[in-house]
Design a protein around this motif. Structure first.
Motif, PDB file in Angstrom:
ATOM      1  N   UNK B 126       0.997  -1.090   0.101  1.00 35.75           N
ATOM      2  CA  UNK B 126       0.127   0.052   0.115  1.00 35.75           C
ATOM      3  C   UNK B 126       0.948   1.081  -0.011  1.00 35.75           C
ATOM      4  N   UNK B 127       0.900   1.938  -1.118  1.00 29.57           N
ATOM      5  CA  UNK B 127       1.854   3.087  -1.172  1.00 29.57           C
ATOM      6  C   UNK B 127       1.246   4.301  -0.702  1.00 29.57           C
ATOM      7  N   UNK B 128       2.035   4.984  -0.102  1.00 26.95           N
ATOM      8  CA  UNK B 128       1.809   6.271   0.655  1.00 26.95           C
ATOM      9  C   UNK B 128       1.463   7.460  -0.387  1.00 26.95           C
ATOM     10  N   UNK B 129       0.084   8.029  -0.022  1.00 26.50           N
ATOM     11  CA  UNK B 129      -0.249   9.369  -0.581  1.00 26.50           C
ATOM     12  C   UNK B 129      -0.142   9.149  -2.401  1.00 26.50           C
ATOM     13  N   UNK B 130      -1.052   8.375  -2.740  1.00 29.65           N
ATOM     14  CA  UNK B 130      -1.226   8.329  -4.057  1.00 29.65           C
ATOM     15  C   UNK B 130      -2.028   9.521  -4.720  1.00 29.65           C
ATOM     16  N   UNK B 131      -3.122   9.705  -3.962  1.00 31.33           N
ATOM     17  CA  UNK B 131      -4.102  10.852  -4.392  1.00 31.33           C
ATOM     18  C   UNK B 131      -3.377  12.389  -4.442  1.00 31.33           C
ATOM     19  N   UNK B 132      -2.583  12.462  -3.472  1.00 29.33           N
ATOM     20  CA  UNK B 132      -1.950  13.993  -3.646  1.00 29.33           C
ATOM     21  C   UNK B 132      -2.908  14.844  -3.420  1.00 29.33           C
ATOM     22  N   UNK B 133      -3.972  14.568  -2.342  1.00 29.00           N
ATOM     23  CA  UNK B 133      -4.762  16.115  -2.199  1.00 29.00           C
ATOM     24  C   UNK B 133      -4.323  16.460  -0.626  1.00 29.00           C
ATOM     25  N   UNK B 136       0.916  17.591  -2.005  1.00 28.88           N
ATOM     26  CA  UNK B 136       1.067  17.490  -3.435  1.00 28.88           C
ATOM     27  C   UNK B 136       2.432  17.352  -3.846  1.00 28.88           C
ATOM     28  N   UNK B 137       2.573  17.020  -5.089  1.00 29.29           N
ATOM     29  CA  UNK B 137       1.973  16.062  -5.847  1.00 29.29           C
ATOM     30  C   UNK B 137       1.711  14.567  -5.042  1.00 29.29           C
ATOM     31  N   UNK B 138       1.128  13.874  -5.945  1.00 30.66           N
ATOM     32  CA  UNK B 138       0.718  12.460  -5.196  1.00 30.66           C
ATOM     33  C   UNK B 138       1.578  11.638  -5.735  1.00 30.66           C
ATOM     34  N   UNK B 139       1.272  10.104  -5.668  1.00 34.28           N
ATOM     35  CA  UNK B 139       2.153   9.021  -5.928  1.00 34.28           C
ATOM     36  C   UNK B 139       3.766   9.343  -5.148  1.00 34.28           C
ATOM     37  N   UNK B 356      -6.304   1.635 -22.361  1.00 32.75           N
ATOM     38  CA  UNK B 356      -5.383   2.614 -21.808  1.00 32.75           C
ATOM     39  C   UNK B 356      -5.793   3.158 -20.361  1.00 32.75           C
ATOM     40  N   UNK B 357      -4.909   3.584 -19.951  1.00 36.20           N
ATOM     41  CA  UNK B 357      -5.251   4.185 -18.516  1.00 36.20           C
ATOM     42  C   UNK B 357      -5.168   5.811 -18.535  1.00 36.20           C
ATOM     43  N   UNK B 358      -6.451   6.509 -18.190  1.00 31.28           N
ATOM     44  CA  UNK B 358      -6.355   7.815 -18.252  1.00 31.28           C
ATOM     45  C   UNK B 358      -6.132   8.480 -17.182  1.00 31.28           C
ATOM     46  N   UNK B 359      -6.138   7.587 -15.943  1.00 31.46           N
ATOM     47  CA  UNK B 359      -5.741   8.137 -14.545  1.00 31.46           C
ATOM     48  C   UNK B 359      -4.035   7.736 -14.453  1.00 31.46           C
ATOM     49  N   UNK B 360      -3.724   8.699 -13.480  1.00 34.10           N
ATOM     50  CA  UNK B 360      -2.102   8.159 -13.216  1.00 34.10           C
ATOM     51  C   UNK B 360      -2.208   7.142 -12.056  1.00 34.10           C
ATOM     52  N   UNK B 361      -1.437   6.544 -11.930  1.00 31.30           N
ATOM     53  CA  UNK B 361      -1.319   5.341 -10.598  1.00 31.30           C
ATOM     54  C   UNK B 361      -0.014   5.221 -10.332  1.00 31.30           C
ATOM     55  N   UNK B 362       0.275   4.366  -9.214  1.00 32.01           N
ATOM     56  CA  UNK B 362       1.570   4.164  -8.605  1.00 32.01           C
ATOM     57  C   UNK B 362       2.411   3.288  -9.704  1.00 32.01           C
ATOM     58  N   UNK B 363       1.547   2.750 -10.694  1.00 30.02           N
ATOM     59  CA  UNK B 363       2.445   1.746 -11.524  1.00 30.02           C
ATOM     60  C   UNK B 363       3.401   2.870 -12.367  1.00 30.02           C
TER      61      UNK B 363
END
Lengths: 420, 420
Positions: B126-133, B136-139, B356-363
């Motif tokens: 479980x990665x820390x702070x993916x969302x970035x809200x 900032x920034x996230x991931x 295709x992924x439109x969102x960003x992810x930890x990947x």
């Protein structure tokens, strides 16, 4: 006797006290951040009480935490009230409000030094939450005192941290010595409010004193745009209901819709909040304030009534809700007190100019319940609600001398006020 | 053996755990508000550790509070990592991030039930702070792990309450049992991240599984407009430098300047803050975020490079400063793992679609350091970052079966990963 009174006004003391009060809630940039009912404002009030105690003034309060320092002359007559407020905007200056309060205190001190024996009580007053930036709308203490707004409604208002006025009053009371509470709405003989001009007129005219003729009208609104939260990376723009975009459209459409080549209309959106306010989330909601002012009642009515239609036009695909928070018509101040002010200024040898007030003040709410007057002094460049706010000590002391002479005149007899 | 593994995936347990995790930071509207490194997120991590302990998994962490639950098979080889994140947006849903983490945990449980003996460790992450809200920034956790951002820089980032990442990590650690810390950037055999699609494609196609081909690129900016505070009642509009008006102009000009009839460009201003944000003060400053995404590297470059010019054009009489916070080019995921994923889907009998992924992810941050894959499941109406986010249990279990079979295949030998 006017000369004796004027000579008793202590310029150095007045200036030192303005500096001392600015330490409560001081900002690093020289300005003041002293929210209504905050700890910093409590400290400022405590300082006022200490100065009042040196003069033998009796402190009391009321259900809205307004602070009164009473020169009790033994006569059971309505008092002359003189003062303003000690709360500030978040990026406020040192003189807005505090000048009126400290000029009142200094004028009382001068009357005592000069041996004047008033025939009715004089009270310095600091009204609660004039600015309205912590709890909206402002002039809460004076509006509640004068009965223009209900006590229960005011006490229920909450700040951005969800703290109610009632809770904030209790918290501030806990930081001050216990004070006797008197009723709201007690009869007032007359109300006199000294204040900085907050505009460029007196400075440009080279005059130390403005006798305020009246106040422009003001309507305030809250606009809420409702859209839908969505993912910034995935949601196609055609499908979005972006409340932040809708708010931007509404603000610019309102700015255009209230445009005025003569630059008399005052239209301001000063507060805007976005929900959830996260960089990668399309805004679900946005809320903004409108502050609209005009000296002409008809024009104020016409412009204010445009707000809802303009917002409805540009809101889609979001929805807009518009709520009017306050509506204060333009006002004309008591003619008798204005004449008395000019007379006092002539006696003390201070040049005075009639001037309209563009800003709202607590005097707005006192005017319907008692003869009311305001004195303005110049402020540098007309800059206010800004840490750079500045005044001249010579203007401050000149206006305070006029104020002291006026207070002596207004308390010279036990008769009811004679007004125009 | 694929059938045995697939049958060992427990649909009821997976669903109950998704519900249970949603209780930590639950919103009244059914959504989740679980900021990175908050107490609510600590509670969610503690729950994961308890479930991991039941399986005999060993919990550890690192300098960025990433949480790993390791199935230690006795071989000193780089691990297969599987997971996502458990922080959420302030108005977030229950499945974004948590589905990937719990699918990983359930797949590990299924392999154990099925008697599979992996030749290398498998770790749920479980990665820390993916969302970035909040920060900032996230991931942040994955970027720091992979060395894309420096540890000291990340630890110094502060949230809106001025709490630093370093302070928040210490505060969260104090709410969890002591965990051994391992180094950032340890070698990874491969990384597999299951996630909800956060878009409408899979639902429209009626397919339970998306094999992610890659990720669109993303650039983020912070724009600051500087004007001057002034009094809403007195300052003539011609003399004002109103930062809120300038921000509204900039937001709308940027929206127009990134317009796209094909609706592929993603442009979002999700955060806007005003200073001092008081109804009767002309805004002295306004700051907003920009989130810009596109699958094509050249187009992303071109559009992002327009931002500063557009802001400079519409800012006067205010000034604009534009800072680019992050720039992530479009990515293509490992061909070997994508082939392996399709193979696993066929074996389990789950229909799969390339997407295709439109969102960003930890990947995004793991892809440069190890073979990386993502599995998507449909989400209802494509709605995400929203309390209304919803998935089908049948899709969740189907994807988890495919994941378990893939994990078995990726750990069947002690050899290095074979990839395309």
């Amino acid at each position: 006797v006017s000369d004796t009174i004027a000579a008793a006004v202590d310029e150095g003391r007045l200036w030192r006290r303005l500096d001392a009060l600015a330490c409560h809630g001081a900002r690093a940039d020289g300005g003041v951040d002293r929210p209504a009912l905050s700890d910093a404002e409590a400290a400022a009030k405590r300082q006022l009480m200490d100065w009042g105690a040196e003069l033998g003034l009796v402190a009391y309060t009321d259900a809205l935490a307004n602070l009164f320092l009473r020169w009790d002359v033994g006569a059971d007559l309505p008092a002359v009230l003189v003062g303003s407020h000690v709360d500030s905007q978040p990026t406020g200056g040192r003189y807005d409000g505090t000048f009126g309060v400290l000029a009142g205190l200094e004028a009382i001190a001068a009357l005592r030094t000069a041996g004047v024996r008033p025939q009715r009580p004089i009270e310095m007053v600091a009204w609660t939450n004039e600015e309205g930036s912590r709890f909206a709308p402002g002039m809460m203490g004076s509006a509640g005192y004068a009965g223009a707004r209900g006590l229960a409604e005011i006490l229920a208002v909450r700040d951005a941290q969800s703290i109610s006025v009632a809770e904030a009053i209790a918290a501030q009371a806990a930081r001050l010595p216990p004070l006797p509470r008197r009723a709201l709405g007690r009869q007032v003989h007359c109300y006199i409010e000294p204040h900085i001009e907050q505009g460029p007129v007196l400075e440009a005219a080279g005059v130390a004193l403005g006798v305020v003729t009246g106040m422009q009208g003001k309507r305030t609104f809250r606009v809420r745009l409702t859209g839908e939260a969505a993912h910034a990376g995935t949601a196609p723009r055609a499908s979005r209901r972006d409340a932040l975009l809708a708010a931007a459209r509404a603000v610019l459409a309102l700015e255009a819709g209230t445009a005025d080549p003569d630059d008399i209309v005052r239209f301001t959106v000063g507060r805007l909040t976005v929900t959830p306010n996260a960089p990668s989330v399309v805004a679900a909601a946005a809320e903004f304030s409108i502050d609209l002012r005009h000296p002409d009642a008809d024009m104020l009515h016409t412009l204010g009534n445009r707000v809802a239609g303009i917002c409805a036009d540009v809101a889609p695909p979001c929805t807009a809700e518009v709520e009017e928070l306050s509506c204060a018509p333009p006002q004309v101040f008591d003619a008798g007190l204005r004449t008395a002010l000019h007379r006092a200024a002539r006696e003390v040898g201070v040049a005075a100019l009639d001037i309209a007030s563009a800003a709202g003040h607590d005097a707005r709410y006192l005017e319907p319940i008692c003869p009311t007057a305001m004195l303005f002094i110049p402020c540098r460049g007309g800059i206010t609600h800004n840490p750079a706010e500045a005044i001249e000590s010579a203007h401050a002391v000149a206006a305070t001398r006029v104020l002291a002479v006026l207070l002596a005149a207004q308390t010279a007899t036990a008769l009811a006020a004679k007004t125009g």
